[in-house]
Design a protein around this motif. Structure first.
Motif, PDB file in Angstrom:
ATOM      1  N   ALA A  29       0.675  -1.021  -0.064  1.00  0.00           N
ATOM      2  CA  ALA A  29      -0.012  -0.160   0.002  1.00  0.00           C
ATOM      3  C   ALA A  29       0.786   1.248   0.040  1.00  0.00           C
ATOM      4  O   ALA A  29       0.586   2.286   0.745  1.00  0.00           O
ATOM      5  CB  ALA A  29      -0.996   0.086   1.171  1.00  0.00           C
ATOM      6  N   GLU A 238      -3.005  -5.298   1.377  1.00  0.00           N
ATOM      7  CA  GLU A 238      -3.299  -3.934   1.113  1.00  0.00           C
ATOM      8  C   GLU A 238      -4.743  -3.650   1.418  1.00  0.00           C
ATOM      9  O   GLU A 238      -5.476  -2.640   1.908  1.00  0.00           O
ATOM     10  CB  GLU A 238      -3.135  -3.511  -0.429  1.00  0.00           C
ATOM     11  N   SER A 239      -5.577  -4.681   1.006  1.00  0.00           N
ATOM     12  CA  SER A 239      -7.089  -4.658   1.301  1.00  0.00           C
ATOM     13  C   SER A 239      -7.195  -4.589   2.788  1.00  0.00           C
ATOM     14  O   SER A 239      -8.355  -4.089   3.391  1.00  0.00           O
ATOM     15  CB  SER A 239      -7.693  -5.949   0.716  1.00  0.00           C
ATOM     16  N   ASN A 242      -6.735  -1.209   4.146  1.00  0.00           N
ATOM     17  CA  ASN A 242      -7.790  -0.009   3.759  1.00  0.00           C
ATOM     18  C   ASN A 242      -9.056  -0.296   4.518  1.00  0.00           C
ATOM     19  O   ASN A 242      -9.773   0.568   4.751  1.00  0.00           O
ATOM     20  CB  ASN A 242      -7.973  -0.277   2.126  1.00  0.00           C
TER      21      ASN A 242
END
Length: 243
Positions: A29, A238-239, A242
Motif C-alpha cells: 500500500a 493492502e485490502s 484499507n
C-alpha cells in the motif's frame, strides 16, 4: 512502552523481491512493511522501538535514518549472523536500558489487536505473555486451565514437546491455541537465557522456561491476522489495511 520489531528474516518466500531488498522493505500500500509497523506501534503508545536487522541490513537502517518517525528507534545489528527469534530477543533486550517488559512483533504481520490495551493490561502479569487465538493450524501451543504454557504439539506428526511428563503422555487434556507471533517479554527471563547459545528459537526457550517461570497465554477472540509471507498476500495486505 517498549517494542522489538523482528525484521531480520531472509524473506525467502517473497522471492524474487527479496533478492534485492530485505522483507521489511517490501512495499505494501505504498510504503515498506517496516514503516507500517513503526507507525502502528507509535499510534499504539509505544515510544521506544528496537529493530533487528540482517538481510540487506543497510537498507533498513538508511530508511529509518532518512525518515523522521518522531520516535526513539534503536538498531540491533545481526549482520554477522542471523540469531533466530530467541537469539534476537536475547541481544535486543540489552538495548532497552530501563529493563521494562517489551512487546515482540514480527515485521510482516497485520492484525486487529488493540496493542495499547493488551500491553498495558498484561505486561506485568507474567514473565512472558504469548498472544494466541483459536485459529485452525497444525501446530499448537498447549496451556493448562490457568492459561500457563505447558507444551507444544504437531497434529500432523503427533510430536509433542513439554517439560512435563503428564503433558507428553496426554496432550489432548490441555487447551490448544495457535501462536500469533506476538508476545510480551520480561527481563526476568534474561538470566535464564545465559546458558542458551547465541542462536535459538524463542518457542524452544519458552517450552523449557515454562517449567520454572510463568509463561502465560492471552487468547484474542475474533482475531484477524495476516502474515505477509508470500507474494500473493501483498494484495491481500493492502485490502486489510484499507478496511
Amino acid at each position: 512502552m517498549n517494542a522489538l520489531i523482528l525484521a531480520a528474516g531472509l524473506g525467502t518466500r517473497l522471492k524474487p523481491l527479496t533478492d534485492t531488498m530485505p522483507k521489511a522493505m517490501v512495499p505494501v500500500a505504498g510504503k515498506p512493511l517496516i514503516a507500517h509497523q513503526i507507525e502502528r506501534l507509535k499510534k499504539s503508545g509505544f515510544n521506544h522501538l528496537v529493530v533487528n536487522v540482517h538481510h540487506f541490513a543497510s537498507q533498513i537502517v538508511d530508511f529509518i535514518q532518512d525518515n523522521d518517525f518522531d520516535i526513539d528507534i534503536t538498531i540491533s545489528d545481526e549482520s554477522d549472523m542471523l540469531l533466530d527469534t530467541g537469539g534476537a530477543i536475547k541481544k535486543a533486550a540489552l538495548l532497552f536500558k530501563d529493563k521494562q517488559p517489551f512487546l515482540v512483533h514480527n515485521v510482516d504481520i497485520f492484525h486487529n489487536i488493540d496493542l495499547y490495551k493488551v500491553f498495558t493490561q498484561y505486561a506485568s502479569l507474567a514473565d512472558a505473555t504469548l498472544i494466541v487465538s483459536r485459529r485452525v493450524t497444525t501446530r499448537y501451543l498447549l496451556f493448562d486451565q490457568d492459561s500457563h504454557l505447558v507444551g507444544w504439539m504437531n497434529l500432523n506428526t503427533g510430536e509433542v514437546k513439554s517439560p512435563f511428563e503428564e503433558v507428553r503422555n496426554n496432550p489432548a487434556a490441555y487447551n490448544r491455541y495457535a501462536f500469533s507471533g506476538m508476545h510480551i517479554f520480561s527481563h526476568a527471563l534474561l538470566k535464564t537465557m545465559d546458558d542458551w547459545p547465541d542462536k535459538f528459537s524463542i518457542i524452544d526457550f519458552y517450552l523449557s522456561a515454562c517449567a520454572t517461570h510463568q509463561i502465560s497465554g492471552l487468547v484474542i477472540e475474533n482475531l484477524r491476522l495476516l502474515d505477509v509471507g508470500k507474494l500473493d498476500t501483498i494484495t491481500e495486505a493492502e485490502s486489510f489495511i484499507n478496511h
